[in-house]
Design an enzyme around this catalytic site. Sequence first.
Site, PDB file in Angstrom:
ATOM      1  N   GLU A 152       0.906  -1.238   0.075  1.00  0.00           N
ATOM      2  CA  GLU A 152       0.125   0.089  -0.040  1.00  0.00           C
ATOM      3  C   GLU A 152       0.844   1.201   0.162  1.00  0.00           C
ATOM      4  O   GLU A 152       0.623   2.273   0.727  1.00  0.00           O
ATOM      5  CB  GLU A 152      -1.070   0.127   1.296  1.00  0.00           C
ATOM      6  CG  GLU A 152      -1.799  -1.075   1.373  1.00  0.00           C
ATOM      7  CD  GLU A 152      -3.018  -1.098   0.584  1.00  0.00           C
ATOM      8  OE1 GLU A 152      -3.103  -0.436  -0.437  1.00  0.00           O
ATOM      9  OE2 GLU A 152      -3.791  -2.024   0.839  1.00  0.00           O
ATOM     10  N   CYS A 153       2.001   1.218  -0.899  1.00  0.00           N
ATOM     11  CA  CYS A 153       2.886   2.423  -0.768  1.00  0.00           C
ATOM     12  C   CYS A 153       2.175   3.622  -1.407  1.00  0.00           C
ATOM     13  O   CYS A 153       3.040   4.711  -0.927  1.00  0.00           O
ATOM     14  CB  CYS A 153       4.209   1.777  -1.626  1.00  0.00           C
ATOM     15  SG  CYS A 153       3.673   1.767  -3.300  1.00  0.00           S
TER      16      CYS A 153
END
Length: 193
Positions: free
Chosen positions: A84-85
Amino acid sequence: MAKLYFKFGAMNSSKTANALMTKFNYEEKGKRVWLIKPAIDDRDGIETIKSRIGLQATAQVIQKDDSILDLCPIKEIDVIICDECQFLTESQVDDLRIIVSDFDIPVLCFGLRSDFLTHLFPGSRRLFELADSITEIKSICRCGSKATVNARFDEEGNIQTTGDQVLIGGNDTYEGLCWSCYHRMINEQLKRK
Ligand SMILES: [Zn+2]
């Protein structure tokens, strides 16, 4: 030389599964992986990351104001994997860039390119600017074309065209669509009103 990797895809392109398989591969070679995930709300500490195909692992949650340089157990790890960068802040991506280059630790970031209105997330923008390697994890739209847009639907199945980039606690769902289907569905929705 270690590299900063950005592996992006649309919703449901098995980014998390890819992240967890990458973790497994490193660990199989005896490497120590620091798995992290930016918080989208104020939960803190450790969180279980789950992929839809059943893989899971525990990750350290990174808060919006955290310095990854301060938190990172640099001497105890060989690689960093971030799920989930897109939710990283710009300065946290800058931190990861420093860790890659100054400490020769590879960093692999998995996440979305753009939000439900087709705009880049801040973390993704910074990764496009700084990553050494950028690859797309491909998935398909319901029509069979490549999905590039992350449409947000409300409970009645309407595509959302306004709202906050990050919605917490809503009952909305997301679906990866190609831009043509996304555009057509919005137009059809407008005609019905
Ligand atoms: Zn389509």
